[in-house]
Enzyme design. Structure first.
Site, PDB file in Angstrom:
ATOM      1  N   ASP A  92       0.864  -1.157   0.000  1.00  0.00           N
ATOM      2  CA  ASP A  92       0.000   0.000   0.000  1.00  0.00           C
ATOM      3  C   ASP A  92       0.914   1.224   0.000  1.00  0.00           C
ATOM      4  O   ASP A  92       2.112   1.116   0.222  1.00  0.00           O
ATOM      5  CB  ASP A  92      -0.898  -0.031   1.256  1.00  0.00           C
ATOM      6  N   ASP A 271      -7.744  -7.651   1.149  1.00  0.00           N
ATOM      7  CA  ASP A 271      -6.799  -7.709   2.270  1.00  0.00           C
ATOM      8  C   ASP A 271      -7.532  -7.265   3.523  1.00  0.00           C
ATOM      9  O   ASP A 271      -8.459  -6.440   3.436  1.00  0.00           O
ATOM     10  CB  ASP A 271      -5.594  -6.787   2.021  1.00  0.00           C
TER      11      ASP A 271
HETATM   12  C1  LIG Z   1      -9.726  -1.790   7.096  1.00  0.00           C
HETATM   13  N1  LIG Z   1     -10.395  -0.923   6.155  1.00  0.00           N
HETATM   14  C2  LIG Z   1      -9.682  -0.284   5.202  1.00  0.00           C
HETATM   15  N2  LIG Z   1      -8.353  -0.485   4.961  1.00  0.00           N
HETATM   16  C3  LIG Z   1      -8.034   0.382   3.967  1.00  0.00           C
HETATM   17  C4  LIG Z   1      -6.798   0.632   3.360  1.00  0.00           C
HETATM   18  C5  LIG Z   1      -5.580  -0.155   3.780  1.00  0.00           C
HETATM   19  C6  LIG Z   1      -5.639  -1.537   3.173  1.00  0.00           C
HETATM   20  N3  LIG Z   1      -4.712  -2.441   3.885  1.00  0.00           N
HETATM   21  C7  LIG Z   1      -3.371  -2.374   3.352  1.00  0.00           C
HETATM   22  C8  LIG Z   1      -2.321  -2.969   4.242  1.00  0.00           C
HETATM   23  C9  LIG Z   1      -1.051  -2.983   3.754  1.00  0.00           C
HETATM   24  C10 LIG Z   1      -0.020  -3.506   4.535  1.00  0.00           C
HETATM   25  C11 LIG Z   1      -0.272  -3.989   5.809  1.00  0.00           C
HETATM   26  C12 LIG Z   1      -1.587  -3.967   6.292  1.00  0.00           C
HETATM   27  C13 LIG Z   1      -2.614  -3.447   5.518  1.00  0.00           C
HETATM   28  C14 LIG Z   1      -6.736   1.667   2.367  1.00  0.00           C
HETATM   29  N4  LIG Z   1      -5.539   1.957   1.773  1.00  0.00           N
HETATM   30  C15 LIG Z   1      -5.465   2.985   0.889  1.00  0.00           C
HETATM   31  N5  LIG Z   1      -4.311   3.305   0.324  1.00  0.00           N
HETATM   32  N6  LIG Z   1      -6.578   3.732   0.549  1.00  0.00           N
HETATM   33  C16 LIG Z   1      -7.805   3.472   1.062  1.00  0.00           C
HETATM   34  O1  LIG Z   1      -8.782   4.172   0.729  1.00  0.00           O
HETATM   35  C17 LIG Z   1      -7.915   2.396   2.031  1.00  0.00           C
HETATM   36  C18 LIG Z   1      -9.151   2.102   2.623  1.00  0.00           C
HETATM   37  C19 LIG Z   1      -9.204   1.095   3.612  1.00  0.00           C
HETATM   38  N7  LIG Z   1     -10.218   0.649   4.379  1.00  0.00           N
END
Ligand SMILES: CNc1nc2c(CCNCc3ccccc3)c3nc(N)[nH]c(=O)c3cc2[nH]1
Length: 376
Positions: A92, A271
């Protein structure tokens, strides 16, 4: 990166596909565990392969940037070499992690400034900067730098936030398309749809993202506290606009029920930190339903945790023993529960894929949702 659709469900938008990357194949629908097993130092790469049967894992840009840092990662030859995972990795862009981890962040047109949650040092994430960071980490799939619009929010804020995310996306594309991979393989950039839960904004954002013509597209700004029905409505609207021949990644979702519903709406990649987070609290997902392992009723139940799942821990540890470990707050308890939940999530999406291939995903979804969500 290529995506081929191998089967589509006649009664829904569900599809079974194959993503090919320079680090191997990914069968979709797919669940992507966090490679460092999140906060639970539970899971070794060997277990992720052998037991969980993970095909792609997430790397954490925010954490990796702060520690061990880019110099070490570059000297190692990128994250695959550093952590010994030679299969696909997705990172991410760090914006969401800053939003959820560092309460000292400021959002400006230039980027997001924040203080490290480790040593309080000051940093700024800009679209260009996080492209360079993700180039150095070396994940096969990297995410655009966006603002995950908080929920709920006023229409005006949602629109301003979405428009900034679009300007940041253009800056990401400019930077990414003018820099090279550092380690000799291809990386690809996924843009992220925002627009909160406003239909017209979601439509505008989906159209803007689709116009970029990237190898895959993500839906962000959901699973942030909105009712599930609103989430499903936004997914349906956006998926009608995103190209159907590219993978669709729904960020941060979700419960087993959310995942099956989203697969029916045409989502390919998921994820969520729920499997490992719930594991620590003794909430187990099993093929027979949900087990609250701390409950007294499991105290003398010496049957295996989950015989049908086919995972090592589900077969080799009893409910009573796991209850004892969790109650004693033994790290081994969190490790076993994390493996059980991660193996379950990968099993669930694999089952969905098989049902899509045999054409009865829709009926199966209804039956499986009822069965999985029952409390044992
Ligand atoms: C839980 N709900 C939720 N998570 C979101 C994330 C993170 C996704 N998880 C990535 C991750 C990567 C490494 C380790 C752990 C997690 C988002 N990421 C971005 N960039 N944009 C979003 O709108 C966005 C919206 C989300 N809603």
């Amino acid at each position: 990166m290529q995506f081929t659709i191998q089967a589509t469900d006649p009664q829904s938008k569900a599809r079974a596909g194959l993503i090919t990357t320079d680090h191997g194949l990914i069968e979709t629908p797919i669940f992507m565990p966090v490679g460092t097993a999140g906060t639970v130092k539970a899971v070794h790469q060997r277990e992720l392969v052998a037991d969980v049967k993970a095909e792609i894992i997430l790397g954490n840009t925010y954490h990796l940037y702060l520690r061990p840092g880019l110099e070490t990662l570059e000297k190692a030859g990128g994250l695959h070499r550093f952590n010994g995972w030679e299969r696909p990795i997705l990172t991410d862009s760090g914006g969401y992690q800053v939003y959820s981890l560092s309460n000292t962040r400021k959002i400006k047109e230039e980027g997001v400034t924040f203080k490290s949650h480790i040593d309080g040092s000051k940093h700024i994430f800009t679209p260009e900067g996080v492209m360079d960071i993700q180039r150095t980490i070396g994940a096969d799939i990297i995410m655009a730098f966006d603002e995950c619009t908080p929920y709920p929010c006023e229409y005006g804020y949602a629109r301003t936030s979405m428009e900034m995310t679009h300007r940041w996306l253009s800056r990401c594309i400019e930077r990414f398309d003018n820099t090279e991979n550092k380690y000799g393989y291809q990386q690809t950039l996924f843009p992220i749809v925002q627009g909160s839960t406003y239909r017209d904004l979601r439509q505008q954002s989906a159209e803007f993202v689709a116009r970029q013509g990237r190898d895959g597209n993500a839906i962000g700004g959901l699973a942030v506290g909105e009712p599930a029905e609103e989430m499903y409505e936004m997914i349906e609207l956006v998926n009608a606009i995103l190209p159907s021949d590219k993978p669709r990644y729904l960020m941060g979702v979700g419960t087993p029920e959310n995942i099956l519903e989203a697969i029916a709406l045409g989502i390919d990649m998921f994820d969520c930190v729920m499997p490992t987070r719930n594991a620590r609290h003794g909430v187990l997902y099993t093929t027979q339903g949900i087990i609250m392992i701390k409950n007294e009723k499991w105290k003398n139940d010496f049957s295996p945790i989950d015989e049908e799942l086919g995972g090592y821990v589900g077969l080799c540890y009893s409910k009573a023993y796991l209850r004892h470990l969790i109650k004693s707050e033994e790290i081994l308890g969190a490790q076993i529960a994390s493996l059980q939940n991660l193996t379950f999530y990968l099993w669930l999406v694999k089952q969905a894929r098989q049902q899509i291939n045999t054409g009865n995903f829709f009926q199966w979804k209804t039956y499986m949702t009822k069965k999985l969500m029952q409390r044992l």
